[in-house]
Design an enzyme around this catalytic site. Structure first.
Site, PDB file in Angstrom:
ATOM      1  N   GLY A 157       0.855  -1.227   0.009  1.00 29.92           N
ATOM      2  CA  GLY A 157       0.068  -0.166   0.095  1.00 29.92           C
ATOM      3  C   GLY A 157       0.859   1.214  -0.040  1.00 29.92           C
ATOM      4  N   GLY A 213      -0.522   4.432   0.065  1.00 25.79           N
ATOM      5  CA  GLY A 213      -1.185   5.505   0.353  1.00 25.79           C
ATOM      6  C   GLY A 213      -0.397   6.430   1.457  1.00 25.79           C
ATOM      7  N   PHE A 214      -1.398   7.227   2.221  1.00 27.29           N
ATOM      8  CA  PHE A 214      -0.594   8.046   3.276  1.00 27.29           C
ATOM      9  C   PHE A 214       0.392   7.422   4.270  1.00 27.29           C
ATOM     10  CE2 PHE A 214      -4.177  10.722   1.714  1.00 27.29           C
ATOM     11  CZ  PHE A 214      -3.557  11.956   1.833  1.00 27.29           C
ATOM     12  N   VAL A 255      -1.726  -7.545  -4.344  1.00 33.26           N
ATOM     13  CA  VAL A 255      -1.663  -8.675  -3.154  1.00 33.26           C
ATOM     14  C   VAL A 255      -2.779  -9.307  -3.080  1.00 33.26           C
ATOM     15  CG1 VAL A 255      -1.072  -9.082  -0.910  1.00 33.26           C
ATOM     16  CG2 VAL A 255       0.316  -7.380  -2.109  1.00 33.26           C
ATOM     17  N   GLU A 296     -19.071  17.480   1.208  1.00 35.69           N
ATOM     18  CA  GLU A 296     -18.455  18.171   0.306  1.00 35.69           C
ATOM     19  C   GLU A 296     -18.857  17.779  -1.129  1.00 35.69           C
ATOM     20  OE1 GLU A 296     -14.229  18.295   3.050  1.00 35.69           O
ATOM     21  OE2 GLU A 296     -14.430  16.597   1.292  1.00 35.69           O
ATOM     22  N   ASP A 337      -5.877   3.157   7.661  1.00 31.81           N
ATOM     23  CA  ASP A 337      -7.406   2.742   7.895  1.00 31.81           C
ATOM     24  C   ASP A 337      -7.635   1.282   8.123  1.00 31.81           C
ATOM     25  OD1 ASP A 337      -7.959   5.532   7.137  1.00 31.81           O
ATOM     26  OD2 ASP A 337      -8.974   5.107   5.447  1.00 31.81           O
ATOM     27  N   ALA A 364      -6.338  10.796   7.119  1.00 32.50           N
ATOM     28  CA  ALA A 364      -4.972  11.032   6.448  1.00 32.50           C
ATOM     29  C   ALA A 364      -4.222  11.459   7.252  1.00 32.50           C
ATOM     30  CB  ALA A 364      -5.228  12.026   5.424  1.00 32.50           C
ATOM     31  N   GLN A 365      -4.271  12.143   8.156  1.00 34.83           N
ATOM     32  CA  GLN A 365      -3.169  12.809   9.281  1.00 34.83           C
ATOM     33  C   GLN A 365      -2.961  11.670  10.040  1.00 34.83           C
ATOM     34  OE1 GLN A 365      -4.445  15.689  11.938  1.00 34.83           O
ATOM     35  NE2 GLN A 365      -6.690  15.499  11.709  1.00 34.83           N
TER      36      GLN A 365
HETATM   37  C1  LIG Z   1     -13.074  10.924  -0.927  1.00 40.54           C
HETATM   38  C2  LIG Z   1     -12.381  10.797   0.553  1.00 40.54           C
HETATM   39  C3  LIG Z   1     -12.004  11.958   1.035  1.00 40.54           C
HETATM   40  C4  LIG Z   1     -11.306  11.941   2.395  1.00 40.54           C
HETATM   41  N1  LIG Z   1     -11.118  13.308   2.884  1.00 40.54           N
HETATM   42  C5  LIG Z   1     -10.241  13.349   4.049  1.00 40.54           C
HETATM   43  C6  LIG Z   1      -9.921  14.788   4.707  1.00 40.54           C
HETATM   44  O1  LIG Z   1     -10.540  15.498   4.292  1.00 40.54           O
HETATM   45  N2  LIG Z   1      -9.127  14.614   5.692  1.00 40.54           N
HETATM   46  C7  LIG Z   1      -8.590  13.448   6.202  1.00 40.54           C
HETATM   47  O2  LIG Z   1      -7.753  13.322   7.198  1.00 40.54           O
HETATM   48  N3  LIG Z   1      -8.701  12.316   5.557  1.00 40.54           N
HETATM   49  C8  LIG Z   1      -9.753  12.162   4.519  1.00 40.54           C
HETATM   50  N4  LIG Z   1     -10.018  10.980   4.017  1.00 40.54           N
HETATM   51  C9  LIG Z   1      -9.516   9.807   4.648  1.00 40.54           C
HETATM   52  C10 LIG Z   1      -8.010   9.536   4.208  1.00 40.54           C
HETATM   53  O3  LIG Z   1      -7.847   9.909   2.614  1.00 40.54           O
HETATM   54  C11 LIG Z   1      -7.698   7.800   4.632  1.00 40.54           C
HETATM   55  O4  LIG Z   1      -7.934   8.211   6.039  1.00 40.54           O
HETATM   56  C12 LIG Z   1      -6.288   7.637   4.178  1.00 40.54           C
HETATM   57  O5  LIG Z   1      -5.935   7.707   2.681  1.00 40.54           O
HETATM   58  C13 LIG Z   1      -5.802   6.397   5.021  1.00 40.54           C
HETATM   59  O6  LIG Z   1      -4.421   6.253   4.456  1.00 40.54           O
HETATM   60  P1  LIG Z   1      -3.886   4.608   4.236  1.00 40.54           P
HETATM   61  O7  LIG Z   1      -2.479   4.755   3.803  1.00 40.54           O
HETATM   62  O8  LIG Z   1      -4.503   3.840   5.318  1.00 40.54           O
HETATM   63  O9  LIG Z   1      -4.747   4.032   2.919  1.00 40.54           O
HETATM   64  P2  LIG Z   1      -4.931   4.748   1.393  1.00 40.54           P
HETATM   65  O10 LIG Z   1      -4.399   6.083   1.386  1.00 40.54           O
HETATM   66  O11 LIG Z   1      -6.474   4.367   1.053  1.00 40.54           O
HETATM   67  O12 LIG Z   1      -3.851   3.727   0.491  1.00 40.54           O
HETATM   68  C14 LIG Z   1      -4.066   2.501   0.549  1.00 40.54           C
HETATM   69  C15 LIG Z   1      -3.261   1.918  -0.543  1.00 40.54           C
HETATM   70  O13 LIG Z   1      -3.194   0.565  -0.696  1.00 40.54           O
HETATM   71  C16 LIG Z   1      -3.471   0.207  -2.046  1.00 40.54           C
HETATM   72  N5  LIG Z   1      -4.019  -1.220  -2.057  1.00 40.54           N
HETATM   73  C17 LIG Z   1      -5.289  -1.618  -1.353  1.00 40.54           C
HETATM   74  N6  LIG Z   1      -5.272  -2.913  -1.613  1.00 40.54           N
HETATM   75  C18 LIG Z   1      -4.204  -3.214  -2.224  1.00 40.54           C
HETATM   76  C19 LIG Z   1      -3.687  -4.886  -2.644  1.00 40.54           C
HETATM   77  N7  LIG Z   1      -4.554  -5.581  -2.424  1.00 40.54           N
HETATM   78  N8  LIG Z   1      -2.614  -4.859  -3.224  1.00 40.54           N
HETATM   79  C20 LIG Z   1      -1.893  -3.737  -3.439  1.00 40.54           C
HETATM   80  N9  LIG Z   1      -2.321  -2.369  -3.020  1.00 40.54           N
HETATM   81  C21 LIG Z   1      -3.065  -2.332  -2.399  1.00 40.54           C
HETATM   82  C22 LIG Z   1      -4.198   1.127  -2.758  1.00 40.54           C
HETATM   83  O14 LIG Z   1      -4.158   1.115  -4.189  1.00 40.54           O
HETATM   84  C23 LIG Z   1      -3.802   2.604  -2.104  1.00 40.54           C
HETATM   85  O15 LIG Z   1      -2.834   3.197  -2.779  1.00 40.54           O
HETATM   86  C24 LIG Z   1     -10.729  10.682   2.944  1.00 40.54           C
HETATM   87  C25 LIG Z   1     -11.023   9.683   2.065  1.00 40.54           C
HETATM   88  C26 LIG Z   1     -11.790   9.738   0.826  1.00 40.54           C
HETATM   89  C27 LIG Z   1     -11.805   8.242   0.128  1.00 40.54           C
END
Ligand SMILES: Cc1cc2nc3c(=O)[nH]c(=O)nc-3n(C[C@H](O)[C@H](O)[C@H](O)COP(=O)(O)OP(=O)(O)OC[C@H]3O[C@@H](n4cnc5c(N)ncnc54)[C@H](O)[C@@H]3O)c2cc1C
Length: 418
Positions: free
Chosen positions: A10, A12-13, A78, A170, A299, A315-316
């Site tokens: 992953g 992501g953030f 994965v 939003e 998340d 995200a934070q």
């Molecule tokens: C529309 C929207 C608006 C939001 N607005 C806010 C906001 O204003 N403020 C805030 O703080 N938070 C906000 N959030 C929440 C925030 O974006 C999440 O809390 C944050 O992205 C979580 O980070 P993460 O790294 O856990 O997961 P993510 O950022 O979701 O990253 C997960 C990654 O894992 C990858 N992945 C998933 N499954 C697999 C797999 N099987 N194999 C390989 N890769 C995989 C995905 O492609 C992705 O790149 C928002 C979320 C959404 C959807």
């Protein structure tokens, strides 16, 4: 002696920060993501409502981590985790071995057992989702322009957003502004500014994660923008062009799902207990109880704060956890130090209620209105500039946003017919 290869799933953030921290320490990392880009999800709603282009909020993972020699990026999905053999299975490719495993695959939509609704009310999580929503939204107005039947025009210009959390609020505010300020000037046979934007919420109020007074403010502001907010209105059925909510049938041109999320299904592969949202309960150092050298964050994790209260899916939180684990794991691998517990520093929770109106909640202080909006805009220019290393893009975005000049009103070819 065991090795020290860290596999991070992953980008992501959370995951990108772990990879960055370990890469800076020269530790070998394999970062796997099924997308080639790192996505700034908080601004996805602006892509979905044609205010931003996808490229404004997504950066190639390889570019983000360029220069970190010890970090290898793999584009792959994965599908399996073998904790005994210490391998990760990919959909298209050979298994990848790990010494330490970090899982940060985030969350996905939940239709509360009604997955068939996703065909008629897409959720917003990826760039593809945002492009699909944008296309359907714009197509609804195009079809209304083509129709000569007033009732059909009304149906097509009725847009329903389901779920009154920050994303729903939003989206609804942004769609109302798109119709009233941008599309209003562009059509001959319809008055786009008369579009009906509905925000349907099952619970008694919108923005439940915020204090009551901020919910009330958001209700008033949305009403001013022309959004019809209905609380205590659970959606019972969604089919093509039709929603049944609280027993009432509503004919819609398009519906968007912003009502529920569930954790990434990868948590199930670990064979440990999950909470109702599918999250993995982790220790305060983000390790998984009972599984050696495996960490879950962002998340997908149910992380307790110092008082044992779960941290929100923000995200934070994910970013701070990623920074923490990147450093802690580097110290553990290089110096054998025990990982310290993670501490979250609340930088404030925010939601936008249209241009020039926002709510901010710092816990100890809440505010709303213009000031909150400027605060939000300033922070997002800063975050976007840091995200893309492109200050000009961020400033252009802010200018387009302030002046209602929508950035990317494209209908893309692959929009599914509904
Ligand atoms: C529309 C929207 C608006 C939001 N607005 C806010 C906001 O204003 N403020 C805030 O703080 N938070 C906000 N959030 C929440 C925030 O974006 C999440 O809390 C944050 O992205 C979580 O980070 P993460 O790294 O856990 O997961 P993510 O950022 O979701 O990253 C997960 C990654 O894992 C990858 N992945 C998933 N499954 C697999 C797999 N099987 N194999 C390989 N890769 C995989 C995905 O492609 C992705 O790149 C928002 C979320 C959404 C959807």
């Amino acid at each position: 002696m065991s090795g020290n290869r860290v596999v991070v799933i992953g980008a992501g953030f959370a995951g990108i920060e772990v990879a960055r921290g370990l890469g800076r320490a020269g530790i070998p990392v394999t970062l796997i993501d099924r997308q080639n880009h790192h996505l700034f999800q908080p601004l996805l709603y602006q892509v979905a409502t044609a205010a931003l282009s996808p490229a404004d909020i997504a950066e190639p993972v390889r570019k983000v981590l360029r220069g970190l020699e010890s970090v290898e990026v793999v584009l792959g999905e994965v599908t399996g985790i073998d904790t005994a053999a210490r391998t990760v299975a990919l959909k298209n490719g050979a298994p990848v071995s790990y010494d330490y495993l970090v899982i940060a695959t985030g969350a996905t939509h939940s239709y509360f057992g009604h997955d068939e609704w996703s065909d008629f009310a897409p959720g917003l999580k990826t760039i593809e989702d945002a492009r699909e929503i944008r296309s359907h939204l714009l197509l609804a107005f195009e079809r209304a322009e083509m129709s000569r039947d007033a009732a059909e025009q009304k149906r097509l210009m009725t847009i329903a957003v389901i779920g009154g959390g920050p994303t729903g609020v939003e989206l609804a505010g942004s769609i109302a502004e798109l119709a009233r300020h941008t599309l209003a000037k562009d059509f001959h046979h319809i008055r786009a500014e008369t579009a009906t934007v509905l925000l349907l919420e099952a619970g008694p109020r919108i923005l439940t994660a915020f204090p009551q007074k901020l919910s009330d403010y958001a209700m008033r502001k949305l009403a001013k923008l022309g959004v019809t907010v209905r609380v205590n209105t659970p959606v019972e059925r969604i089919i093509a062009d039709e929603i049944v909510a609280k027993g009432e049938t509503i004919h819609v041109g398009f519906a968007i799902w912003a009502a529920g999320v569930t954790a990434s299904p990868l948590g199930k592969l670990l064979g440990v207990p999950l909470d109702r949202a599918g999250r993995v309960t982790v220790n305060r150092d983000l390790s998984v109880p009972g599984l050696k050298d495996i960490y879950v964050l962002g998340d997908l994790a149910l992380t307790p704060d110092a008082n044992g209260k779960p941290l929100p899916g923000l995200a934070q939180v994910a970013k701070q956890e990623g920074i923490h684990l990147g450093r802690a794991l580097a110290r553990k691998i290089l110096r054998g130090q025990t990982a310290a517990p993670f501490t979250f520093h609340n930088r404030g929770n925010t939601a936008i209620v249209g241009r020039h109106a926002a709510v901010f909640d710092f816990g100890w202080w809440q505010f709303s209105g213009w000031l909150a909006w400027w605060f939000w805009a300033f922070i997002h220019v800063y975050l976007l500039a840091g995200f893309q290393h492109r200050l000009m893009v961020a400033i252009q975005w802010a200018w387009r946003y302030v002046t209602y000049e929508s950035g990317s009103r494209l209908i893309v070819e692959n929009t599914r017919e509904r």
